[in-house]
Design a protein around this motif. Sequence first.
Motif, PDB file in Angstrom:
ATOM      1  N   TYR A   4       0.764   1.281 -13.335  1.00  0.00           N
ATOM      2  CA  TYR A   4       1.200   2.051 -12.170  1.00  0.00           C
ATOM      3  C   TYR A   4       1.015   1.258 -10.880  1.00  0.00           C
ATOM      4  O   TYR A   4       1.844   1.346  -9.981  1.00  0.00           O
ATOM      5  CB  TYR A   4       0.482   3.407 -12.095  1.00  0.00           C
ATOM      6  CG  TYR A   4      -0.777   3.410 -11.279  1.00  0.00           C
ATOM      7  CD1 TYR A   4      -0.732   3.799  -9.940  1.00  0.00           C
ATOM      8  CD2 TYR A   4      -1.991   3.025 -11.812  1.00  0.00           C
ATOM      9  CE1 TYR A   4      -1.879   3.795  -9.174  1.00  0.00           C
ATOM     10  CE2 TYR A   4      -3.130   3.023 -11.049  1.00  0.00           C
ATOM     11  CZ  TYR A   4      -3.079   3.414  -9.732  1.00  0.00           C
ATOM     12  OH  TYR A   4      -4.207   3.413  -8.975  1.00  0.00           O
ATOM     13  N   ARG A   5      -0.060   0.492 -10.788  1.00  0.00           N
ATOM     14  CA  ARG A   5      -0.299  -0.282  -9.567  1.00  0.00           C
ATOM     15  C   ARG A   5       0.814  -1.320  -9.368  1.00  0.00           C
ATOM     16  O   ARG A   5       1.349  -1.466  -8.275  1.00  0.00           O
ATOM     17  CB  ARG A   5      -1.674  -0.951  -9.645  1.00  0.00           C
ATOM     18  CG  ARG A   5      -2.088  -1.638  -8.368  1.00  0.00           C
ATOM     19  CD  ARG A   5      -3.553  -2.108  -8.455  1.00  0.00           C
ATOM     20  NE  ARG A   5      -3.907  -2.906  -7.312  1.00  0.00           N
ATOM     21  CZ  ARG A   5      -4.423  -2.426  -6.178  1.00  0.00           C
ATOM     22  NH1 ARG A   5      -4.647  -1.149  -6.049  1.00  0.00           N
ATOM     23  NH2 ARG A   5      -4.715  -3.233  -5.181  1.00  0.00           N
ATOM     24  N   HIS A   6       1.175  -2.007 -10.439  1.00  0.00           N
ATOM     25  CA  HIS A   6       2.238  -3.003 -10.357  1.00  0.00           C
ATOM     26  C   HIS A   6       3.584  -2.345 -10.070  1.00  0.00           C
ATOM     27  O   HIS A   6       4.417  -2.891  -9.347  1.00  0.00           O
ATOM     28  CB  HIS A   6       2.300  -3.826 -11.649  1.00  0.00           C
ATOM     29  CG  HIS A   6       1.062  -4.624 -11.871  1.00  0.00           C
ATOM     30  ND1 HIS A   6       0.125  -4.279 -12.814  1.00  0.00           N
ATOM     31  CD2 HIS A   6       0.577  -5.725 -11.238  1.00  0.00           C
ATOM     32  CE1 HIS A   6      -0.866  -5.139 -12.765  1.00  0.00           C
ATOM     33  NE2 HIS A   6      -0.620  -6.034 -11.813  1.00  0.00           N
ATOM     34  N   SER A  14       6.223  -3.512   0.861  1.00  0.00           N
ATOM     35  CA  SER A  14       5.435  -3.625   2.093  1.00  0.00           C
ATOM     36  C   SER A  14       4.018  -3.084   1.942  1.00  0.00           C
ATOM     37  O   SER A  14       3.231  -3.142   2.883  1.00  0.00           O
ATOM     38  CB  SER A  14       6.136  -2.883   3.228  1.00  0.00           C
ATOM     39  OG  SER A  14       6.234  -1.507   2.911  1.00  0.00           O
ATOM     40  N   LEU A  15       3.665  -2.585   0.774  1.00  0.00           N
ATOM     41  CA  LEU A  15       2.347  -2.007   0.530  1.00  0.00           C
ATOM     42  C   LEU A  15       1.264  -3.070   0.695  1.00  0.00           C
ATOM     43  O   LEU A  15       1.355  -4.150   0.123  1.00  0.00           O
ATOM     44  CB  LEU A  15       2.318  -1.436  -0.883  1.00  0.00           C
ATOM     45  CG  LEU A  15       1.299  -0.371  -1.209  1.00  0.00           C
ATOM     46  CD1 LEU A  15       1.450   0.833  -0.300  1.00  0.00           C
ATOM     47  CD2 LEU A  15       1.464   0.069  -2.647  1.00  0.00           C
ATOM     48  N   ARG A  16       0.241  -2.766   1.502  1.00  0.00           N
ATOM     49  CA  ARG A  16      -0.846  -3.728   1.731  1.00  0.00           C
ATOM     50  C   ARG A  16      -2.153  -3.284   1.100  1.00  0.00           C
ATOM     51  O   ARG A  16      -2.960  -4.103   0.706  1.00  0.00           O
ATOM     52  CB  ARG A  16      -1.051  -3.930   3.227  1.00  0.00           C
ATOM     53  CG  ARG A  16       0.104  -4.641   3.878  1.00  0.00           C
ATOM     54  CD  ARG A  16      -0.107  -4.715   5.365  1.00  0.00           C
ATOM     55  NE  ARG A  16       0.968  -5.466   5.978  1.00  0.00           N
ATOM     56  CZ  ARG A  16       0.787  -6.607   6.602  1.00  0.00           C
ATOM     57  NH1 ARG A  16      -0.408  -7.126   6.718  1.00  0.00           N
ATOM     58  NH2 ARG A  16       1.810  -7.239   7.122  1.00  0.00           N
ATOM     59  N   PHE A  17      -2.373  -1.966   1.029  1.00  0.00           N
ATOM     60  CA  PHE A  17      -3.577  -1.420   0.406  1.00  0.00           C
ATOM     61  C   PHE A  17      -3.170  -0.327  -0.562  1.00  0.00           C
ATOM     62  O   PHE A  17      -2.255   0.447  -0.282  1.00  0.00           O
ATOM     63  CB  PHE A  17      -4.525  -0.814   1.455  1.00  0.00           C
ATOM     64  CG  PHE A  17      -5.241  -1.840   2.272  1.00  0.00           C
ATOM     65  CD1 PHE A  17      -6.454  -2.349   1.850  1.00  0.00           C
ATOM     66  CD2 PHE A  17      -4.702  -2.299   3.456  1.00  0.00           C
ATOM     67  CE1 PHE A  17      -7.118  -3.304   2.598  1.00  0.00           C
ATOM     68  CE2 PHE A  17      -5.353  -3.245   4.214  1.00  0.00           C
ATOM     69  CZ  PHE A  17      -6.570  -3.755   3.783  1.00  0.00           C
ATOM     70  N   LEU A  18      -3.836  -0.269  -1.707  1.00  0.00           N
ATOM     71  CA  LEU A  18      -3.576   0.762  -2.696  1.00  0.00           C
ATOM     72  C   LEU A  18      -4.899   1.126  -3.349  1.00  0.00           C
ATOM     73  O   LEU A  18      -5.640   0.232  -3.788  1.00  0.00           O
ATOM     74  CB  LEU A  18      -2.566   0.252  -3.737  1.00  0.00           C
ATOM     75  CG  LEU A  18      -2.198   1.213  -4.852  1.00  0.00           C
ATOM     76  CD1 LEU A  18      -1.559   2.479  -4.289  1.00  0.00           C
ATOM     77  CD2 LEU A  18      -1.248   0.550  -5.835  1.00  0.00           C
ATOM     78  N   ASP A  19      -5.188   2.397  -3.393  1.00  0.00           N
ATOM     79  CA  ASP A  19      -6.455   2.877  -3.952  1.00  0.00           C
ATOM     80  C   ASP A  19      -7.651   2.212  -3.276  1.00  0.00           C
ATOM     81  O   ASP A  19      -8.606   1.802  -3.931  1.00  0.00           O
ATOM     82  CB  ASP A  19      -6.519   2.649  -5.464  1.00  0.00           C
ATOM     83  CG  ASP A  19      -5.468   3.432  -6.213  1.00  0.00           C
ATOM     84  OD1 ASP A  19      -5.038   4.477  -5.699  1.00  0.00           O
ATOM     85  OD2 ASP A  19      -5.075   3.000  -7.308  1.00  0.00           O
ATOM     86  N   PHE A  20      -7.580   2.073  -1.970  1.00  0.00           N
ATOM     87  CA  PHE A  20      -8.642   1.505  -1.149  1.00  0.00           C
ATOM     88  C   PHE A  20      -8.944   0.046  -1.485  1.00  0.00           C
ATOM     89  O   PHE A  20     -10.024  -0.456  -1.212  1.00  0.00           O
ATOM     90  CB  PHE A  20      -9.929   2.342  -1.251  1.00  0.00           C
ATOM     91  CG  PHE A  20      -9.723   3.768  -0.893  1.00  0.00           C
ATOM     92  CD1 PHE A  20      -9.580   4.145   0.432  1.00  0.00           C
ATOM     93  CD2 PHE A  20      -9.652   4.753  -1.865  1.00  0.00           C
ATOM     94  CE1 PHE A  20      -9.375   5.471   0.780  1.00  0.00           C
ATOM     95  CE2 PHE A  20      -9.457   6.075  -1.531  1.00  0.00           C
ATOM     96  CZ  PHE A  20      -9.320   6.434  -0.197  1.00  0.00           C
ATOM     97  N   GLN A  21      -7.992  -0.632  -2.104  1.00  0.00           N
ATOM     98  CA  GLN A  21      -8.152  -2.050  -2.426  1.00  0.00           C
ATOM     99  C   GLN A  21      -6.984  -2.825  -1.854  1.00  0.00           C
ATOM    100  O   GLN A  21      -5.835  -2.372  -1.914  1.00  0.00           O
ATOM    101  CB  GLN A  21      -8.204  -2.275  -3.939  1.00  0.00           C
ATOM    102  CG  GLN A  21      -9.410  -1.656  -4.602  1.00  0.00           C
ATOM    103  CD  GLN A  21      -9.375  -1.870  -6.106  1.00  0.00           C
ATOM    104  OE1 GLN A  21      -8.443  -2.440  -6.651  1.00  0.00           O
ATOM    105  NE2 GLN A  21     -10.410  -1.397  -6.782  1.00  0.00           N
TER     106      GLN A  21
END
Length: 122
Positions: A4-6, A14-21
């Motif tokens: 899901y993250r990939h 343009s996503l820079r942070f995901l799930d506080f990482q």
Amino acid sequence: MQHYRHWLLHRIPSLRFLDFQKVRSAERSQAASLFGTAAEPTELASKIMGVKSRTFDVSAAAANGPQGGKVQRTKLTEKERRRVEEMIRNARSLGEISRLEKELSEGRVPGGVVGGGDEMEE
């Protein structure tokens, strides 16, 4: 969902942070190898995009909203209508009234209306 993250990195470049990482360039590379590009998706990406979801489709709702031209009306029963009127009279803030108005304009029955009465039905 596996990857899901990939997948999110593939769909939202343009996503820079995901799930506080922080998103790393290695993850972006791996997302590209798993799912390809928007112009040339891999078989896995095509398979995922072809899956129909049972969740609410925001884009379809936006097309039918006030800007889309189609307005969907919900017919309230007499009991629901009285309950909505009571909720408006008992509202403690303009925000509560705005929320009720928005839900009604979207064609939804406001929360607390259905089954919100004190009397029991048989």
